[in-house]
Design an enzyme around this catalytic site. Structure first.
Site, PDB file in Angstrom:
ATOM      1  N   GLY A   1       0.840  -1.192   0.000  1.00 23.54           N
ATOM      2  CA  GLY A   1       0.000   0.000   0.000  1.00 23.54           C
ATOM      3  C   GLY A   1       0.874   1.241   0.000  1.00 23.54           C
ATOM      4  O   GLY A   1       2.025   1.198   0.453  1.00 23.54           O
TER       5      GLY A   1
ATOM      6  N   GLN B   1       3.406   9.872   0.652  1.00 27.61           N
ATOM      7  CA  GLN B   1       4.675   9.129   0.702  1.00 27.61           C
ATOM      8  C   GLN B   1       5.526   9.367  -0.548  1.00 27.61           C
ATOM      9  O   GLN B   1       6.699   8.996  -0.578  1.00 27.61           O
ATOM     10  CB  GLN B   1       4.414   7.634   0.900  1.00 27.61           C
ATOM     11  CG  GLN B   1       3.791   7.327   2.259  1.00 27.61           C
ATOM     12  CD  GLN B   1       3.597   5.843   2.444  1.00 27.61           C
ATOM     13  OE1 GLN B   1       2.608   5.291   1.990  1.00 27.61           O
ATOM     14  NE2 GLN B   1       4.554   5.188   3.070  1.00 27.61           N
TER      15      GLN B   1
ATOM     16  N   LEU C   1       6.742   1.947   4.145  1.00 28.43           N
ATOM     17  CA  LEU C   1       7.836   2.294   3.236  1.00 28.43           C
ATOM     18  C   LEU C   1       8.522   3.598   3.664  1.00 28.43           C
ATOM     19  O   LEU C   1       9.658   3.839   3.290  1.00 28.43           O
ATOM     20  CB  LEU C   1       7.328   2.407   1.800  1.00 28.43           C
ATOM     21  CG  LEU C   1       6.793   1.092   1.203  1.00 28.43           C
ATOM     22  CD1 LEU C   1       6.219   1.333  -0.183  1.00 28.43           C
ATOM     23  CD2 LEU C   1       7.883   0.025   1.155  1.00 28.43           C
TER      24      LEU C   1
ATOM     25  N   GLU D   1      -3.200   3.279   5.610  1.00 33.11           N
ATOM     26  CA  GLU D   1      -3.049   4.261   4.528  1.00 33.11           C
ATOM     27  C   GLU D   1      -3.883   5.520   4.790  1.00 33.11           C
ATOM     28  O   GLU D   1      -3.434   6.629   4.519  1.00 33.11           O
ATOM     29  CB  GLU D   1      -3.426   3.642   3.173  1.00 33.11           C
ATOM     30  CG  GLU D   1      -2.587   2.434   2.755  1.00 33.11           C
ATOM     31  CD  GLU D   1      -1.087   2.655   2.830  1.00 33.11           C
ATOM     32  OE1 GLU D   1      -0.633   3.815   2.712  1.00 33.11           O
ATOM     33  OE2 GLU D   1      -0.353   1.660   3.018  1.00 33.11           O
TER      34      GLU D   1
ATOM     35  N   HIS E   1      -2.143   7.860   6.968  1.00 38.62           N
ATOM     36  CA  HIS E   1      -1.163   8.708   6.273  1.00 38.62           C
ATOM     37  C   HIS E   1      -1.800   9.994   5.756  1.00 38.62           C
ATOM     38  O   HIS E   1      -1.181  11.053   5.772  1.00 38.62           O
ATOM     39  CB  HIS E   1      -0.571   7.974   5.061  1.00 38.62           C
ATOM     40  CG  HIS E   1       0.591   7.093   5.377  1.00 38.62           C
ATOM     41  ND1 HIS E   1       1.752   7.561   5.933  1.00 38.62           N
ATOM     42  CD2 HIS E   1       0.789   5.758   5.183  1.00 38.62           C
ATOM     43  CE1 HIS E   1       2.607   6.559   6.078  1.00 38.62           C
ATOM     44  NE2 HIS E   1       2.058   5.442   5.638  1.00 38.62           N
TER      45      HIS E   1
END
Ligand code: ZN
Length: 182
Positions: free
Chosen positions: A46, A51, A107, A149, A152
């Protein structure tokens, strides 16, 4: 198509509240394509737009789960199991009282993992790349990944959900790994 550089902690952009997408134009479609390519290149399941440095409410997910545990011929994998989805302005409508725990990674916090407890199920609304609205109740890994996600998009990271002690340990390990890689 382009693999974009991934924003890593402590970059302050990861703490921004991201802006909703109001029109699905070529820019959004290109962003989605680049995000999917970046996610695969980084071997993630994801990715949120912030990001890659874009403060918009766009998420891509592909759990890359196989139907069977049978080994896949080298030539067929992993392309054969790819099924990327783009979620625009995803919104959590409901979460279950029941929780589940998954070992999460990110990540933007490379190669560090911690067990995070979240609602086991959630109901999510979003728009697809054709501007169609969808609503779905999610469970399992998808529910966890989607909550990670959407966090984020609100400037929240999975390390915000663990104890200070565990977070400090994880950040120390990250600093050490970065130092030895430098
Ligand atoms: Zn993440």
């Amino acid at each position: 198509m382009a693999v974009l550089p991934i924003v890593e902690i402590p970059d302050p952009r990861l703490r921004l509240m991201c802006e909703p997408v109001d029109a699905i134009d070529d820019e959004v479609r290109q962003l989605s394509t680049d995000m999917i390519e970046t996610m695969y290149a980084a071997r993630g399941i994801g990715l949120a737009a912030i990001q890659v440095g874009v403060a918009r409410r766009v998420v891509v997910i592909d759990l890359q789960e196989r139907e069977t545990e049978e080994p896949v011929e080298e030539a067929e994998a992993p392309e054969a199991v790819r099924d990327p989805k783009t979620y625009i302005n995803p919104e959590i409508l409901w979460v279950s009282d029941e929780t589940s725990r998954y070992q999460e990674g990110c990540l933007s916090i490379p190669e560090q993992y911690a067990e995070v407890e979240r609602p086991a199920r959630c109901r999510v609304a979003w728009m697809d790349l054709d501007g169609q609205r969808h609503e779905e109740e999610m469970g399992g890994l998808l529910a966890t990944c989607m909550q990670h996600e959407i966090d984020h998009l609100n400037g929240v990271l999975f390390i915000d959900h663990i104890t200070r002690l565990k977070r400090d340990m994880l950040l120390k390990k990250l600093a050490k790994a970065r130092k030895s890689a430098a």
